[in-house]
Write a protein that holds these residues in place. Structure first.
Motif, PDB file in Angstrom:
ATOM      1  N   TYR A   1     -20.885 -18.009   4.811  1.00  0.00           N
ATOM      2  CA  TYR A   1     -19.727 -18.886   4.977  1.00  0.00           C
ATOM      3  C   TYR A   1     -19.377 -19.042   6.450  1.00  0.00           C
ATOM      4  N   ILE A   2     -19.434 -17.951   7.203  1.00  0.00           N
ATOM      5  CA  ILE A   2     -19.154 -18.020   8.637  1.00  0.00           C
ATOM      6  C   ILE A   2     -20.169 -18.927   9.323  1.00  0.00           C
ATOM      7  N   ASP A   3     -21.438 -18.761   8.995  1.00  0.00           N
ATOM      8  CA  ASP A   3     -22.472 -19.624   9.568  1.00  0.00           C
ATOM      9  C   ASP A   3     -22.161 -21.095   9.311  1.00  0.00           C
ATOM     10  N   ALA A   4     -21.857 -21.404   8.037  1.00  0.00           N
ATOM     11  CA  ALA A   4     -21.612 -22.794   7.662  1.00  0.00           C
ATOM     12  C   ALA A   4     -20.367 -23.358   8.336  1.00  0.00           C
ATOM     13  N   LYS A   5     -19.287 -22.576   8.352  1.00  0.00           N
ATOM     14  CA  LYS A   5     -18.042 -23.062   8.957  1.00  0.00           C
ATOM     15  C   LYS A   5     -18.186 -23.252  10.468  1.00  0.00           C
ATOM     16  N   MET A   6     -18.926 -22.371  11.109  1.00  0.00           N
ATOM     17  CA  MET A   6     -19.153 -22.524  12.549  1.00  0.00           C
ATOM     18  C   MET A   6     -19.959 -23.798  12.826  1.00  0.00           C
ATOM     19  N   ASP A   7     -20.968 -24.050  11.998  1.00  0.00           N
ATOM     20  CA  ASP A   7     -21.773 -25.261  12.174  1.00  0.00           C
ATOM     21  C   ASP A   7     -20.928 -26.511  11.964  1.00  0.00           C
ATOM     22  N   ILE A   8     -20.024 -26.466  10.988  1.00  0.00           N
ATOM     23  CA  ILE A   8     -19.146 -27.614  10.754  1.00  0.00           C
ATOM     24  C   ILE A   8     -18.235 -27.849  11.963  1.00  0.00           C
ATOM     25  N   SER A   9     -17.749 -26.775  12.561  1.00  0.00           N
ATOM     26  CA  SER A   9     -16.904 -26.921  13.743  1.00  0.00           C
ATOM     27  C   SER A   9     -17.660 -27.594  14.882  1.00  0.00           C
ATOM     28  N   ARG A  10     -18.955 -27.369  14.921  1.00  0.00           N
ATOM     29  CA  ARG A  10     -19.764 -27.988  15.968  1.00  0.00           C
ATOM     30  C   ARG A  10     -20.067 -29.451  15.657  1.00  0.00           C
ATOM     31  N   THR A  11     -20.344 -29.764  14.395  1.00  0.00           N
ATOM     32  CA  THR A  11     -20.750 -31.121  14.037  1.00  0.00           C
ATOM     33  C   THR A  11     -19.589 -32.043  13.662  1.00  0.00           C
ATOM     34  N   HIS A  12     -18.436 -31.468  13.262  1.00  0.00           N
ATOM     35  CA  HIS A  12     -17.278 -32.278  12.861  1.00  0.00           C
ATOM     36  C   HIS A  12     -16.000 -31.777  13.546  1.00  0.00           C
ATOM     37  N   PRO A  13     -16.004 -31.696  14.879  1.00  0.00           N
ATOM     38  CA  PRO A  13     -14.815 -31.166  15.555  1.00  0.00           C
ATOM     39  C   PRO A  13     -13.576 -32.035  15.381  1.00  0.00           C
ATOM     40  N   HIS A  14     -13.757 -33.350  15.312  1.00  0.00           N
ATOM     41  CA  HIS A  14     -12.595 -34.235  15.191  1.00  0.00           C
ATOM     42  C   HIS A  14     -11.930 -34.080  13.826  1.00  0.00           C
ATOM     43  N   GLY A  15     -12.726 -33.925  12.777  1.00  0.00           N
ATOM     44  CA  GLY A  15     -12.151 -33.753  11.454  1.00  0.00           C
ATOM     45  C   GLY A  15     -11.313 -32.496  11.372  1.00  0.00           C
ATOM     46  N   SER A  16     -11.796 -31.424  11.984  1.00  0.00           N
ATOM     47  CA  SER A  16     -11.036 -30.176  11.992  1.00  0.00           C
ATOM     48  C   SER A  16      -9.712 -30.350  12.725  1.00  0.00           C
ATOM     49  N   LYS A  17      -9.731 -31.092  13.824  1.00  0.00           N
ATOM     50  CA  LYS A  17      -8.505 -31.320  14.593  1.00  0.00           C
ATOM     51  C   LYS A  17      -7.499 -32.156  13.805  1.00  0.00           C
ATOM     52  N   VAL A  18      -7.995 -33.132  13.055  1.00  0.00           N
ATOM     53  CA  VAL A  18      -7.103 -33.950  12.228  1.00  0.00           C
ATOM     54  C   VAL A  18      -6.399 -33.060  11.211  1.00  0.00           C
ATOM     55  N   TRP A  19      -7.175 -32.197  10.555  1.00  0.00           N
ATOM     56  CA  TRP A  19      -6.602 -31.289   9.559  1.00  0.00           C
ATOM     57  C   TRP A  19      -5.562 -30.381  10.202  1.00  0.00           C
ATOM     58  N   ALA A  20      -5.903 -29.782  11.338  1.00  0.00           N
ATOM     59  CA  ALA A  20      -4.998 -28.847  12.005  1.00  0.00           C
ATOM     60  C   ALA A  20      -3.694 -29.530  12.410  1.00  0.00           C
ATOM     61  N   SER A  21      -3.800 -30.718  12.966  1.00  0.00           N
ATOM     62  CA  SER A  21      -2.607 -31.444  13.396  1.00  0.00           C
ATOM     63  C   SER A  21      -1.709 -31.789  12.220  1.00  0.00           C
ATOM     64  N   GLU A  22      -2.314 -32.233  11.132  1.00  0.00           N
ATOM     65  CA  GLU A  22      -1.551 -32.577   9.931  1.00  0.00           C
ATOM     66  C   GLU A  22      -0.779 -31.370   9.418  1.00  0.00           C
ATOM     67  N   VAL A  23      -1.444 -30.239   9.313  1.00  0.00           N
ATOM     68  CA  VAL A  23      -0.795 -29.042   8.771  1.00  0.00           C
ATOM     69  C   VAL A  23       0.289 -28.540   9.725  1.00  0.00           C
ATOM     70  N   MET A  24       0.030 -28.571  11.025  1.00  0.00           N
ATOM     71  CA  MET A  24       1.021 -28.099  11.995  1.00  0.00           C
ATOM     72  C   MET A  24       2.285 -28.955  11.984  1.00  0.00           C
ATOM     73  N   HIS A  25       2.159 -30.197  11.521  1.00  0.00           N
ATOM     74  CA  HIS A  25       3.329 -31.067  11.433  1.00  0.00           C
ATOM     75  C   HIS A  25       3.959 -31.043  10.046  1.00  0.00           C
ATOM     76  N   GLY A  26       3.602 -30.035   9.243  1.00  0.00           N
ATOM     77  CA  GLY A  26       4.210 -29.905   7.927  1.00  0.00           C
ATOM     78  C   GLY A  26       3.515 -30.676   6.831  1.00  0.00           C
ATOM     79  N   ALA A  27       2.315 -31.151   7.093  1.00  0.00           N
ATOM     80  CA  ALA A  27       1.512 -31.880   6.097  1.00  0.00           C
ATOM     81  C   ALA A  27       2.285 -33.027   5.450  1.00  0.00           C
ATOM     82  N   PRO A  28       2.868 -33.957   6.241  1.00  0.00           N
ATOM     83  CA  PRO A  28       3.664 -35.033   5.648  1.00  0.00           C
ATOM     84  C   PRO A  28       2.868 -35.984   4.766  1.00  0.00           C
TER      85      PRO A  28
END
Length: 215
Positions: free
Chosen positions: A100-127
Motif C-alpha cells: 500500500y505504501i508503494d502504491a500510494k507513494m507512486d500515486i503521489s508522484r503521478t497524480h500530485p494535483h489530484g492529491s492537492k485538490v483532495w487536501a484543499s477540499e478537506v481542509m476547507h471543511g469538505a463543502p
C-alpha cells in the motif's frame, strides 16, 4: 461546425474514443486548475484554456463546475481505492501495508494535483464532497481497519490503533504530493530522481514496518 457536432458525425467507435480522450484531457486540466486555484478560484473558462478546448465542450461533458470538481475528486479517490485493494488478499502487513505504501507513494508522484485538490477540499471543511466522506470514505476506512485488526489478532504486527495507523500512512505518502514544492526545494530545486524516489519509498516502508513490528 462545433467540435461536438463533428464528433456526432463519426462512427460510434470513433466517437467513443474521441469522447474518452476529450474527457481525459478535461479532467487532467481541471485537476491542475483546481489544485492551483481551488474550487472558488477556478472557472470553466480557465479549465477550457488549460485543456485547449472551447468552453462549450466542457459543458457538453460536465454541466457545471461542481459536476467537474466532483469527478476530479472521485477520480483520485478511485485511484486510491485501487491501491488499497492489496489489503484484501495480502497474507500479512509486510505485503499489505508495504504494498500500500508503494502504491500510494507512486500515486503521489503521478497524480500530485489530484492529491492537492483532495487536501484543499478537506481542509476547507469538505463543502462539496462531505457526503462522499460520510459514505464511500467511511466504508473504505472501516474495511481497511478490519484487515489491520486481523493481522494484529494473528500476531503479525504490534497492537497499534488501526485507524491512527491509516491516518499516518495517508499523511506520510501524500506529503510527497501536497508538499512536493517543499521537497523539490530541499532537493536543490530538482524533482526527486527515480533513484531518490525508490529510496524514499524504501525508507518509508522500512520505518513503518519496523515501527509496527510487522512479520
Amino acid at each position: 461546425m462545433s467540435g461536438d457536432a463533428q464528433i456526432s458525425r463519426l462512427k460510434p467507435g470513433k466517437r467513443t474514443d474521441i469522447r474518452r480522450e476529450n474527457e481525459r484531457t478535461i479532467l487532467d486540466a481541471a485537476e491542475k486548475v483546481f489544485a492551483e486555484a481551488g474550487f472558488g478560484g477556478a472557472t470553466m473558462q480557465l479549465i477550457a484554456d488549460m485543456a485547449g478546448l472551447p468552453k462549450a465542450n466542457l459543458h457538453y461533458y460536465f454541466a457545471t463546475k461542481e459536476d467537474l470538481y466532483r469527478k476530479v475528486v472521485q477520480q483520485i479517490f478511485e485511484i486510491w481505492l485501487d491501491a488499497a485493494m492489496i489489503f484484501d488478499d495480502a497474507p500479512g502487513p509486510v505485503e499489505g501495508i508495504g504494498g500500500y505504501i508503494d502504491a500510494k507513494m507512486d500515486i503521489s508522484r503521478t497524480h500530485p494535483h489530484g492529491s492537492k485538490v483532495w487536501a484543499s477540499e478537506v481542509m476547507h471543511g469538505a463543502p462539496v464532497i462531505q457526503d462522499y466522506l460520510e459514505t464511500t470514505l467511511r466504508d473504505w476506512t472501516e474495511g481497511r481497519i478490519k484487515a489491520i485488526q486481523r493481522w494484529i489478532d494473528e500476531g503479525k504486527m504490534a497492537p497499534v490503533n488501526p485507524r491512527h495507523l491509516l491516518y499516518m500512512l495517508w499523511a506520510t505518502t501524500q506529503h510527497y504530493a501536497d508538499f512536493g514544492h517543499q521537497i523539490q526545494t530541499l532537493n536543490g530545486g530538482k524533482a526527486l530522481s527515480d533513484r531518490q524516489w525508490n529510496e524514499a519509498k524504501a525508507s518509508v516502508k522500512d520505518m513503518v514496518l519496523r515501527g509496527i513490528g510487522a512479520k
